[in-house]
Scaffold this motif. Sequence first.
Motif, mmCIF file in Angstrom:
data_model
loop_
_atom_site.group_PDB
_atom_site.id
_atom_site.type_symbol
_atom_site.label_atom_id
_atom_site.label_comp_id
_atom_site.label_asym_id
_atom_site.label_seq_id
_atom_site.Cartn_x
_atom_site.Cartn_y
_atom_site.Cartn_z
ATOM 1 N N LEU A 60 -51.693 18.044 6.125
ATOM 2 C CA LEU A 60 -51.784 17.432 4.800
ATOM 3 C C LEU A 60 -52.213 15.972 4.893
ATOM 4 O O LEU A 60 -53.001 15.485 4.067
ATOM 5 C CB LEU A 60 -50.437 17.548 4.085
ATOM 6 N N ALA A 61 -51.696 15.265 5.885
ATOM 7 C CA ALA A 61 -52.095 13.862 6.043
ATOM 8 C C ALA A 61 -53.582 13.746 6.387
ATOM 9 O O ALA A 61 -54.283 12.865 5.865
ATOM 10 C CB ALA A 61 -51.233 13.214 7.128
ATOM 11 N N ILE A 62 -54.061 14.645 7.229
ATOM 12 C CA ILE A 62 -55.486 14.610 7.589
ATOM 13 C C ILE A 62 -56.353 14.939 6.378
ATOM 14 O O ILE A 62 -57.379 14.291 6.124
ATOM 15 C CB ILE A 62 -55.750 15.583 8.750
ATOM 16 N N ALA A 63 -55.924 15.962 5.603
ATOM 17 C CA ALA A 63 -56.697 16.331 4.411
ATOM 18 C C ALA A 63 -56.702 15.199 3.385
ATOM 19 O O ALA A 63 -57.737 14.894 2.775
ATOM 20 C CB ALA A 63 -56.127 17.605 3.800
ATOM 21 N N GLY A 64 -55.552 14.554 3.182
ATOM 22 C CA GLY A 64 -55.501 13.437 2.242
ATOM 23 C C GLY A 64 -56.357 12.273 2.691
ATOM 24 O O GLY A 64 -57.038 11.636 1.871
ATOM 25 N N SER A 65 -56.335 11.982 3.982
ATOM 26 C CA SER A 65 -57.178 10.892 4.483
ATOM 27 C C SER A 65 -58.659 11.218 4.309
ATOM 28 O O SER A 65 -59.466 10.341 3.951
ATOM 29 C CB SER A 65 -56.857 10.647 5.961
ATOM 30 N N ALA A 66 -59.025 12.480 4.558
ATOM 31 C CA ALA A 66 -60.428 12.863 4.387
ATOM 32 C C ALA A 66 -60.873 12.743 2.931
ATOM 33 O O ALA A 66 -61.973 12.249 2.638
ATOM 34 C CB ALA A 66 -60.634 14.289 4.902
ATOM 35 N N LEU A 67 -59.998 13.173 1.991
ATOM 36 C CA LEU A 67 -60.345 13.050 0.573
ATOM 37 C C LEU A 67 -60.460 11.592 0.150
ATOM 38 O O LEU A 67 -61.335 11.231 -0.648
ATOM 39 C CB LEU A 67 -59.291 13.767 -0.276
ATOM 40 N N TYR A 68 -59.576 10.755 0.680
ATOM 41 C CA TYR A 68 -59.639 9.334 0.316
ATOM 42 C C TYR A 68 -60.925 8.693 0.836
ATOM 43 O O TYR A 68 -61.560 7.882 0.140
ATOM 44 C CB TYR A 68 -58.413 8.606 0.867
ATOM 45 N N VAL A 69 -61.331 9.061 2.047
ATOM 46 C CA VAL A 69 -62.557 8.492 2.605
ATOM 47 C C VAL A 69 -63.778 8.976 1.832
ATOM 48 O O VAL A 69 -64.727 8.219 1.577
ATOM 49 C CB VAL A 69 -62.665 8.838 4.100
ATOM 50 N N LEU A 70 -63.760 10.253 1.418
ATOM 51 C CA LEU A 70 -64.934 10.801 0.737
ATOM 52 C C LEU A 70 -65.056 10.308 -0.704
ATOM 53 O O LEU A 70 -66.153 9.973 -1.165
ATOM 54 C CB LEU A 70 -64.871 12.331 0.759
ATOM 55 N N TYR A 71 -63.919 10.266 -1.446
ATOM 56 C CA TYR A 71 -63.994 10.007 -2.884
ATOM 57 C C TYR A 71 -63.519 8.616 -3.294
ATOM 58 O O TYR A 71 -63.830 8.166 -4.401
ATOM 59 C CB TYR A 71 -63.176 11.060 -3.637
ATOM 60 N N HIS A 72 -62.738 7.931 -2.466
ATOM 61 C CA HIS A 72 -62.188 6.613 -2.828
ATOM 62 C C HIS A 72 -61.556 6.644 -4.224
ATOM 63 O O HIS A 72 -61.982 5.931 -5.137
ATOM 64 C CB HIS A 72 -63.274 5.536 -2.786
ATOM 65 N N PRO A 73 -60.528 7.454 -4.447
ATOM 66 C CA PRO A 73 -59.952 7.571 -5.795
ATOM 67 C C PRO A 73 -59.287 6.279 -6.247
ATOM 68 O O PRO A 73 -58.635 5.584 -5.471
ATOM 69 C CB PRO A 73 -58.927 8.700 -5.633
ATOM 70 N N GLN A 74 -59.467 5.973 -7.534
ATOM 71 C CA GLN A 74 -58.853 4.805 -8.160
ATOM 72 C C GLN A 74 -58.185 5.226 -9.468
ATOM 73 O O GLN A 74 -58.590 6.198 -10.104
ATOM 74 C CB GLN A 74 -59.901 3.720 -8.445
ATOM 75 N N LYS A 75 -57.183 4.473 -9.851
ATOM 76 C CA LYS A 75 -56.498 4.743 -11.116
ATOM 77 C C LYS A 75 -57.414 4.426 -12.297
ATOM 78 O O LYS A 75 -58.242 3.515 -12.218
ATOM 79 C CB LYS A 75 -55.223 3.899 -11.227
ATOM 80 N N PRO A 76 -57.264 5.161 -13.394
ATOM 81 C CA PRO A 76 -58.033 4.796 -14.597
ATOM 82 C C PRO A 76 -57.532 3.482 -15.170
ATOM 83 O O PRO A 76 -56.364 3.097 -14.990
ATOM 84 C CB PRO A 76 -57.773 5.967 -15.547
ATOM 85 N N HIS A 77 -58.400 2.790 -15.871
ATOM 86 C CA HIS A 77 -58.072 1.495 -16.466
ATOM 87 C C HIS A 77 -57.983 1.624 -17.990
ATOM 88 O O HIS A 77 -58.806 2.308 -18.614
ATOM 89 C CB HIS A 77 -59.136 0.454 -16.106
ATOM 90 N N PHE A 78 -56.970 0.990 -18.554
ATOM 91 C CA PHE A 78 -56.794 0.961 -20.007
ATOM 92 C C PHE A 78 -56.668 -0.490 -20.443
ATOM 93 O O PHE A 78 -56.088 -1.327 -19.731
ATOM 94 C CB PHE A 78 -55.560 1.749 -20.437
ATOM 95 N N SER A 79 -57.185 -0.772 -21.619
ATOM 96 C CA SER A 79 -57.104 -2.127 -22.173
ATOM 97 C C SER A 79 -57.048 -2.049 -23.692
ATOM 98 O O SER A 79 -57.561 -1.101 -24.297
ATOM 99 C CB SER A 79 -58.304 -2.980 -21.731
ATOM 100 N N ILE A 80 -56.394 -3.038 -24.298
ATOM 101 C CA ILE A 80 -56.298 -3.129 -25.752
ATOM 102 C C ILE A 80 -57.315 -4.162 -26.237
ATOM 103 O O ILE A 80 -57.274 -5.330 -25.831
ATOM 104 C CB ILE A 80 -54.875 -3.506 -26.183
ATOM 105 N N ASN A 81 -58.230 -3.712 -27.068
ATOM 106 C CA ASN A 81 -59.268 -4.605 -27.575
ATOM 107 C C ASN A 81 -58.773 -5.435 -28.764
ATOM 108 O O ASN A 81 -59.081 -6.639 -28.857
ATOM 109 C CB ASN A 81 -60.506 -3.805 -27.983
ATOM 110 N N SER A 82 -58.055 -4.795 -29.664
ATOM 111 C CA SER A 82 -57.567 -5.523 -30.843
ATOM 112 C C SER A 82 -56.360 -4.795 -31.416
ATOM 113 O O SER A 82 -56.180 -3.582 -31.227
ATOM 114 C CB SER A 82 -58.661 -5.639 -31.913
ATOM 115 N N LEU A 83 -55.528 -5.561 -32.093
ATOM 116 C CA LEU A 83 -54.359 -5.028 -32.789
ATOM 117 C C LEU A 83 -54.197 -5.795 -34.095
ATOM 118 O O LEU A 83 -53.975 -7.012 -34.092
ATOM 119 C CB LEU A 83 -53.101 -5.156 -31.935
ATOM 120 N N ARG A 84 -54.320 -5.090 -35.203
ATOM 121 C CA ARG A 84 -54.155 -5.681 -36.538
ATOM 122 C C ARG A 84 -52.870 -5.145 -37.167
ATOM 123 O O ARG A 84 -52.649 -3.928 -37.180
ATOM 124 C CB ARG A 84 -55.358 -5.365 -37.419
ATOM 125 N N ILE A 85 -52.085 -6.093 -37.675
ATOM 126 C CA ILE A 85 -50.810 -5.739 -38.296
ATOM 127 C C ILE A 85 -51.009 -5.787 -39.810
ATOM 128 O O ILE A 85 -51.126 -6.865 -40.408
ATOM 129 C CB ILE A 85 -49.689 -6.702 -37.864
#
Length: 276
Positions: free
Chosen positions: A86-111
């Motif tokens: 499992l460690a070898i498979a995970g390392s191989a996937l990380y090297v091939l795809y370089h996974p990153q977390k998705p990014h979220f941001s708030i553009n505006s908030l009107r009250i």
Amino acid sequence: MTDRVYPSSKPIANNNNNNTTTPISTSTTPATAATTKPQQQQPRYPYRPQPQYGNHHRRPSRRRRINCCCCCFWSLLVLLALALLLAIAGSALYVLYHPQKPHFSINSLRIAKLNLTAATSDSSPSASHLNSLLNLTLTSKNPNSHIVFFYDPFTLTAFSTSSVQLANGSIPAFVSNKNNETSFRAVLTESKDLDTDSTTSLRSDLKRKTGVPMKVQMDTEVKVKMGGLNSKKVGIRVTCQNIKGVAPKSKTPSVASVVDAKCKVDLRIKIWKFTF
């Protein structure tokens, strides 16, 4: 030919004066004597109970102990081999795809609405009724070149810093493709009675000159696709903090400050009834 002698049926009186009589023994013929065999009694041995030993007195044999040790050794070896694979498979996937977390941001908030009025259903004079209406615009970004995210519908909740729920809403399900940005608009509303403690803490926040410190929390489940591999759905929570908003004094909505807002993505792993 000899004549048979039959014994007399009358008992012979004893010379003694007592009234007891003794029977006369009958004589047996040679044929009868030949057929009768004396019966020998079998010797009787005293009963000796066998000692009973419980399982706690039995010691495992040497072969059984050796088999148990071999079984434990091979089981541990197999687990270590699986962990290594499992460690070898995970390392191989990380090297091939370089996974990153998705990014979220708030553009505006009107009250548009954030009011506290006297509660009609609570007898306590310090309790209040909350009416709120927030318009939120946010962006989701996928920074990966080989990964696609499949999101379930989002549940949005706005809180004050004192953990008072201000409003809630939702975002429909969507697919975030490779290197893609998706923007959404959501409407968060709330109309409920607050208890005394929540009313006191929210009133103190509304009196701040810099505005009410708020955070927006978003919960959903996501499935990840990497090439031809599809993962199972896992829960995530997006928390956006450092938002400050002022309650509007007229019908014109007030604009909250989202310059310092930062969103953090965390995994939500559920085990039985517990979520981590």
